[in-house]
Every structure is written in structure tokens, then in C-alpha cells.
Enzyme design. Structure first.
Site: not given
Length: 341
Positions: A108, A222
Site C-alpha cells: 500500500h 492507491c
């Protein structure tokens, strides 16, 4: 001049009416295709005028951006302030599984900021409102013909940088500086981007794994938000550099040229497409949430059969369905370098 003309009305002949209908149909087709009549690849990610309200059926297991401003506001910085920029990266669900997904390079990404004037740190990231599974696969509700999607993604901006969280199994690195004025311009861009880019897309779909492959669809996740942010920072005058390799997670599907099927009303409202509607629901049934371990094992076998043996995948993109004729290696998770702009 007759009375209708004096009022400003235009009486259209039947021939002109038919011509207008043809022109309207052409414009609708061109919205999906390039000016030469061919499908545009990759299919452009659709932007919207505003973010829609959240359906009450969709409920996040963990609240979205719990410590951020409820209205999505970003603090205003003094023009002369110096704002440090940080590259942030950590394994997905690191808080629950530690470095397990990091070993698979499922990461992430986010961006950090620090104000020299106030000493305050901030984190900015873009992620799913209802967790990754809901953004990747729909719910099959008995009372609805079409699959129901809980798919929205958004930017989250909050005070603080959890140093241990980002650095223990990932990356926390200063990559540049901007002025407070440049930061304020970035903040306006983030809010505009957040308002018009409303949904999450997990998959990048390519024709094959080669460097010259055709990209059919691009992901919107993301890492893509981080890339867009870096490009905007560069446009605003920032000089970005990193001492480490800037790798990012990509989840690929591989297929031949996709076939456009239509939206919900096209497919699930037309008796002529009943078989297509049935196939789509059957495909997504294997990925339904809240399955027992035994059900999940059976579903994985069914999904494997659909993708590998039947070479079939149904992709939902821009709120429309596409059929992907899958091909080896079918799916791949990579950790590729994307240089800073």
C-alpha cells in the site's frame, strides 16, 4: 413569419429529425471509440461531476479515514512555509498480518508531508471506502437482477505520520520539498481529483506480459493516486529524488481484445441478453463475500475453471461490463519500478 417562429420555436422536418437521431447515435458511439472509429485502448477512466451518496447497503468493516476531516478539507499552509515530502509504503493489511503480504510484494502506498513552520506531520493516501473485496467483486442480491457494487475510493488526509507503521516493513523516505503556496495548490488539486475520480479499479489488463503489450484497462488504486500526486508536485515545481528503488505493486490480468457488453440496463433489462446476464451472475457467484472455508474451496475451483479452462473473465469498468478472453499467464502480481517524475 408564423406564430411559432415568432416565439422562437423551430419546427423540424421528419428528414431533419432522423438526421439528428443519427448524429446523436454517432456521438454516443464516439464516446467509446477514437475519432477513427476504432476502440480506444486503454479505455479511459470515466470522471464524474461529483461524488454520489453512499448506498446504505454498503457498510465498511473498518471506517474510512476515521481521523481525517469529515468534509475532506486539507489545512492551509503559509506561503513561505517549507513542506517536506515523504514517500510512504507498507504491506497491505500490515496491522493484521505483519509482513506476510509484503513477502508477496502486495504493498500500500501513500504520501507524507511535514511543515517546517509548525512541525506538524500529515499523511495522505487513497483507498477503498468499503475494503478491497467490495471494490473488486459485487454482491448478488436476490431482489436485484444486476450485481450490486459497493465500489468507491477516495483520498484521506489526516494529521500525523505513523513512523513505525511505514518504516518497519516498508518505506519512509524524504523525497523533496515544496513551499506552503505550492502545497495549497496541491491541496486544491487533490480535492478536485477526489471529487471526480470516485471508484476503485483493482485490475490492470494487458494483452500479454511483454514490454510492448497493449494495455486494455488501467488500474485506479492507491499507487496510481501516488503517481498522479508526484506528477502534480513536479508540475508545481518540486524536485523529487529517491535513494532507493521506487517499486510499486501491479495486479495484471492477461487477455485477448476485450468485448464490450453494456451497462446494467443493457444486459439485465433486455430479454435477448438473458444468457449473458446469467453468465455474469454465475461468474461473480464464485467471488461472493462471507463464504465458509468449504464454500471458498469450491468457489476457488470454479473460478479457476472459468479463468483457465474456459478462458473467461467479466470485468466491470466505468460501470459497464466487458468480457475478457483470458490467455496465459492469466494473472500476475508484480513489483515493478516506476521512477519518480
Amino acid at each position: 413569419m408564423d406564430q411559432a417562429s415568432r416565439r422562437g420555436f423551430f419546427i423540424m422536418s421528419q428528414k431533419d429529425f432522423v438526421l439528428c437521431l443519427k448524429l446523436l447515435l454517432f456521438l454516443l458511439v464516439v464516446s467509446q471509440f477514437g475519432t477513427d472509429g476504432r476502440q480506444q485502448w486503454p479505455v479511459p477512466y470515466r470522471r464524474f461531476d461529483s461524488r454520489p451518496d453512499v448506498d446504505s447497503y454498503c457498510e465498511a468493516l473498518y471506517p474510512f479515514c476515521p481521523t481525517g476531516d469529515p468534509d475532506g478539507r486539507i489545512p492551509f499552509m503559509k506561503d513561505g512555509d517549507i513542506i517536506s515530502i515523504y514517500r510512504l509504503q507498507t504491506p497491505v493489511w500490515e496491522w493484521k498480518y505483519g509482513d506476510l503480504l509484503g513477502k508477496l510484494h502486495v504493498m500500500h502506498d501513500a504520501v507524507g508531508f511535514s511543515s517546517l513552520d509548525t512541525g506538524t506531520n500529515y499523511t495522505m493516501e487513497w483507498y477503498e471506502l468499503f475494503q478491497l473485496g467490495n471494490c473488486t467483486f459485487p454482491h448478488l442480491r436476490p431482489e436485484m437482477k444486476a450485481p450490486f457494487w459497493c465500489n468507491q475510493g477516495a483520498a484521506c488526509f489526516f494529521e500525523g505520520i505513523d513512523d513505525l507503521h511505514w518504516s518497519q516493513n516498508g518505506t519512509l523516505e524524504k523525497i523533496g520539498e515544496i513551499s506552503g503556496s505550492q502545497f495549497n495548490d496541491l491541496a486544491q488539486w487533490v480535492q478536485d481529483d477526489n471529487r471526480t475520480g470516485i471508484y476503485y479499479e483493482t485490475w490492470t489488463v494487458l494483452s500479454d506480459p511483454s514490454p510492448n503489450a497493449t494495455a486494455w484497462f488501467e488500474s485506479y488504486d492507491c499507487s496510481q493516486f501516488v503517481h498522479r500526486t508526484y506528477r502534480k508536485l513536479t508540475e508545481l515545481g518540486a524536485k523529487l529524488s529517491s535513494r532507493s528503488q521506487t517499486n510499486y505493486t501491479k495486479i495484471y490480468l492477461y487477455s485477448g481484445e476485450p468485448t464490450f457488453l453494456g451497462n446494467d440496463s443493457d444486459i439485465f433489462g433486455q430479454p435477448a441478453l438473458k444468457n449473458v446476464a446469467t453468465d455474469i451472475r454465475k461468474f461473480y457467484y464464485s467471488f461472493r463475500p462471507h463464504q465458509s472455508f468449504a464454500e471458498l474451496a469450491v468457489s476457488l475451483l470454479e473460478a479457476f475453471r472459468d479463468v483457465v479452462f474456459d478462458k473467461s473473465f467479466y470485468l466491470y469498468y466505468n460501470f459497464e461490463y466487458w468480457h475478457l478472453p483470458m490467455k496465459p499467464p492469466y494473472m500476475q502480481i508484480t513489483y515493478e519500478e516506476v521512477p519518480l517524475p
